[in-house]
Design a protein around this motif. Structure first.
Motif, PDB file in Angstrom:
ATOM      1  N   LEU A  13     -22.670  63.089 -42.401  1.00  0.00           N
ATOM      2  CA  LEU A  13     -21.445  63.884 -42.336  1.00  0.00           C
ATOM      3  C   LEU A  13     -20.245  63.021 -42.001  1.00  0.00           C
ATOM      4  O   LEU A  13     -19.134  63.275 -42.465  1.00  0.00           O
ATOM      5  N   GLN A 167     -24.830  64.302 -49.300  1.00  0.00           N
ATOM      6  CA  GLN A 167     -24.378  64.376 -47.922  1.00  0.00           C
ATOM      7  C   GLN A 167     -25.447  65.057 -47.071  1.00  0.00           C
ATOM      8  O   GLN A 167     -25.819  66.204 -47.311  1.00  0.00           O
ATOM      9  N   ILE A 170     -26.231  65.156 -40.816  1.00  0.00           N
ATOM     10  CA  ILE A 170     -26.435  64.458 -39.542  1.00  0.00           C
ATOM     11  C   ILE A 170     -25.181  63.650 -39.243  1.00  0.00           C
ATOM     12  O   ILE A 170     -24.454  63.261 -40.157  1.00  0.00           O
ATOM     13  N   VAL A 171     -24.946  63.417 -37.957  1.00  0.00           N
ATOM     14  CA  VAL A 171     -23.802  62.602 -37.528  1.00  0.00           C
ATOM     15  C   VAL A 171     -24.366  61.293 -36.975  1.00  0.00           C
ATOM     16  O   VAL A 171     -24.978  61.268 -35.914  1.00  0.00           O
ATOM     17  N   LEU A 172     -24.186  60.205 -37.733  1.00  0.00           N
ATOM     18  CA  LEU A 172     -24.775  58.922 -37.329  1.00  0.00           C
ATOM     19  C   LEU A 172     -23.948  58.208 -36.270  1.00  0.00           C
ATOM     20  O   LEU A 172     -24.492  57.468 -35.453  1.00  0.00           O
ATOM     21  N   GLY A 173     -22.641  58.374 -36.315  1.00  0.00           N
ATOM     22  CA  GLY A 173     -21.810  57.807 -35.252  1.00  0.00           C
ATOM     23  C   GLY A 173     -21.471  56.335 -35.409  1.00  0.00           C
ATOM     24  O   GLY A 173     -20.454  55.865 -34.902  1.00  0.00           O
ATOM     25  N   ARG A 174     -22.333  55.574 -36.095  1.00  0.00           N
ATOM     26  CA  ARG A 174     -22.113  54.126 -36.259  1.00  0.00           C
ATOM     27  C   ARG A 174     -22.939  53.638 -37.427  1.00  0.00           C
ATOM     28  O   ARG A 174     -23.924  54.271 -37.809  1.00  0.00           O
ATOM     29  N   ARG A 177     -19.564  52.485 -43.125  1.00  0.00           N
ATOM     30  CA  ARG A 177     -18.930  53.646 -43.752  1.00  0.00           C
ATOM     31  C   ARG A 177     -18.719  53.425 -45.237  1.00  0.00           C
ATOM     32  O   ARG A 177     -18.358  52.328 -45.674  1.00  0.00           O
ATOM     33  N   TRP A 179     -16.319  55.376 -46.996  1.00  0.00           N
ATOM     34  CA  TRP A 179     -14.998  55.802 -47.463  1.00  0.00           C
ATOM     35  C   TRP A 179     -13.851  54.894 -47.079  1.00  0.00           C
ATOM     36  O   TRP A 179     -12.724  55.074 -47.568  1.00  0.00           O
ATOM     37  N   ASP A 180     -14.065  53.925 -46.192  1.00  0.00           N
ATOM     38  CA  ASP A 180     -12.938  53.126 -45.704  1.00  0.00           C
ATOM     39  C   ASP A 180     -12.158  52.480 -46.850  1.00  0.00           C
ATOM     40  O   ASP A 180     -12.740  51.868 -47.750  1.00  0.00           O
ATOM     41  N   LEU A 182     -10.501  53.904 -49.220  1.00  0.00           N
ATOM     42  CA  LEU A 182     -10.581  54.608 -50.505  1.00  0.00           C
ATOM     43  C   LEU A 182      -9.688  55.849 -50.554  1.00  0.00           C
ATOM     44  O   LEU A 182      -9.959  56.785 -51.291  1.00  0.00           O
ATOM     45  N   GLU A 183      -8.613  55.844 -49.789  1.00  0.00           N
ATOM     46  CA  GLU A 183      -7.701  56.996 -49.791  1.00  0.00           C
ATOM     47  C   GLU A 183      -7.385  57.450 -51.210  1.00  0.00           C
ATOM     48  O   GLU A 183      -7.034  56.647 -52.067  1.00  0.00           O
TER      49      GLU A 183
ATOM     50  N   VAL B 171     -10.322  62.395 -50.139  1.00  0.00           N
ATOM     51  CA  VAL B 171     -10.468  61.270 -49.215  1.00  0.00           C
ATOM     52  C   VAL B 171      -9.085  60.970 -48.639  1.00  0.00           C
ATOM     53  O   VAL B 171      -8.208  60.477 -49.344  1.00  0.00           O
ATOM     54  N   GLY B 173      -8.321  59.016 -45.899  1.00  0.00           N
ATOM     55  CA  GLY B 173      -8.137  57.599 -45.571  1.00  0.00           C
ATOM     56  C   GLY B 173      -7.572  57.323 -44.189  1.00  0.00           C
ATOM     57  O   GLY B 173      -7.809  56.251 -43.636  1.00  0.00           O
ATOM     58  N   GLU B 183     -22.171  61.200 -32.189  1.00  0.00           N
ATOM     59  CA  GLU B 183     -23.484  60.842 -32.735  1.00  0.00           C
ATOM     60  C   GLU B 183     -24.548  61.853 -32.334  1.00  0.00           C
ATOM     61  O   GLU B 183     -24.673  62.216 -31.162  1.00  0.00           O
ATOM     62  N   GLU B 186     -25.511  67.128 -34.275  1.00  0.00           N
ATOM     63  CA  GLU B 186     -26.162  68.174 -35.081  1.00  0.00           C
ATOM     64  C   GLU B 186     -27.495  68.615 -34.488  1.00  0.00           C
ATOM     65  O   GLU B 186     -27.997  69.704 -34.823  1.00  0.00           O
TER      66      GLU B 186
END
Lengths: 210, 210
Positions: A13, A167, A170-174, A177, A179-180, A182-183, B171, B173, B183, B186
């Motif tokens: 997520l 997708q 789950i929230v991985l937190g680290r 990524r 999307w960085d 890619l605005e 996106v 950004g 983290e 969920e």
């Protein structure tokens, strides 16, 4: 015209495509197998698997693909290039069955495996790598196999025609990524979303006609 | 037992709930209205709007809510607390119609508006704010109204019973992220996803029974 495609690329997520730290024991770090359980439950992966929407998407990974491009971090754990005997994670018969181009700053001679996979090691820009892979693929498509850094670089360079993301809730937190940087990348694509009873959501990005 | 709920909280694919920079002219920064177009297209928002899944989710925002908690950044643009006449974005009759608690380091006297909304300005932890809002809400639920920092703080404190997120396929950004520091959040919830023909995906988080 052959396409450049991405399939079954799973993210959390919060947009991480792998956890950390990555190692020989934990290729996806603290994410473990959680990003890919949806796929391992399908018939694409296991003979007694599910045959619904997850399987319909998963099995599009292979047909029509004539070459793959992957990043160095997909080919092996950190430091693999110091091991002259490292031949990838996948054993003697890797699941690619095509020429497979590994982007790395540590080039080495091609590695011919069983089943049609030959690993080529390449230091190249995304556009250069794609030109090389296209030539190897003939009239078939090229798959960008990941990891996230490579997918991001090819998206940023405008080289992707079709992208299938999954997708996972789950929230991985680290980790790393997707999307960085890619605005507004979605503006080049028609985007469709469909949720599965397995709780994942399939996102398809289809490049708009020019 | 009354619940603590979040509704219609929209995020981009990369997890931003607002763009930047936020200002009086652009409350969501460069995101503009893009995170909320799905809602503005529903009958919940406009009499001639759609009545499908987006509307079904959207209209759950109001019934059964006895108080709202919001962050300072939702109440006004940066610097609003230096303007003693600022009364929120919403005109004389704000759409809350309940006691509404604004978390701020710059407390001021309560502000009674038309239609049942009274703004109370509060410097408090999430748990303290919730206790205060619960008392005001009586036997009804409390809504956490955002923005992302406040939602994140209440999630991190384990105070949310129901969360409805809307993932919009853009996106951004940059802006303010929802998921930072959360983290594995969920694991306390049952998570369901359903995609809409409008291209957004509704995610519902329902707290697991203890």
């Amino acid at each position: 015209m052959p396409l450049t495609r991405i399939h079954n690329f799973s993210i959390s997520l919060d947009g991480f495509a792998t956890g950390e730290p990555q190692s020989a024991e934990a290729p996806f770090g603290h994410a473990g197998q959680r990003l890919h359980q949806w796929m391992m439950a399908t018939r694409y992966w296991a003979a007694d698997g599910t045959t619904g929407v997850d399987d319909a998407f998963a099995e599009r990974h292979t047909p029509g693909i004539g070459a793959e491009i992957m990043g160095a971090n997909k080919f092996g754990p950190p430091g693999w290039h110091d091991d002259p005997d490292w031949k990838g994670w996948w054993g003697p018969n890797p699941p690619f069955h095509t020429p497979t181009f590994v982007l790395t700053h540590h080039a080495r001679p091609p590695l011919e495996m069983e089943g049609g996979t030959t690993f080529h090691f390449l230091e190249a820009t995304p556009a250069e790598a794609l030109a090389t892979a296209r030539e190897a693929a003939g009239d078939q498509d090229v798959r960008i196999g990941g990891g996230p850094t490579v997918v991001r670089d090819f998206l940023a360079a405008g080289l992707v025609d079709h992208m299938h993301l999954v997708q996972v809730p789950i929230v991985l937190g680290r980790g790393v990524r997707l999307w960085d940087g890619l605005e507004a990348v979605e503006q080049a694509f028609d985007v469709e979303a469909v949720s599965s009873p397995s709780a994942v959501t399939h996102l398809t990005f289809t490049r708009k006609a020019p």
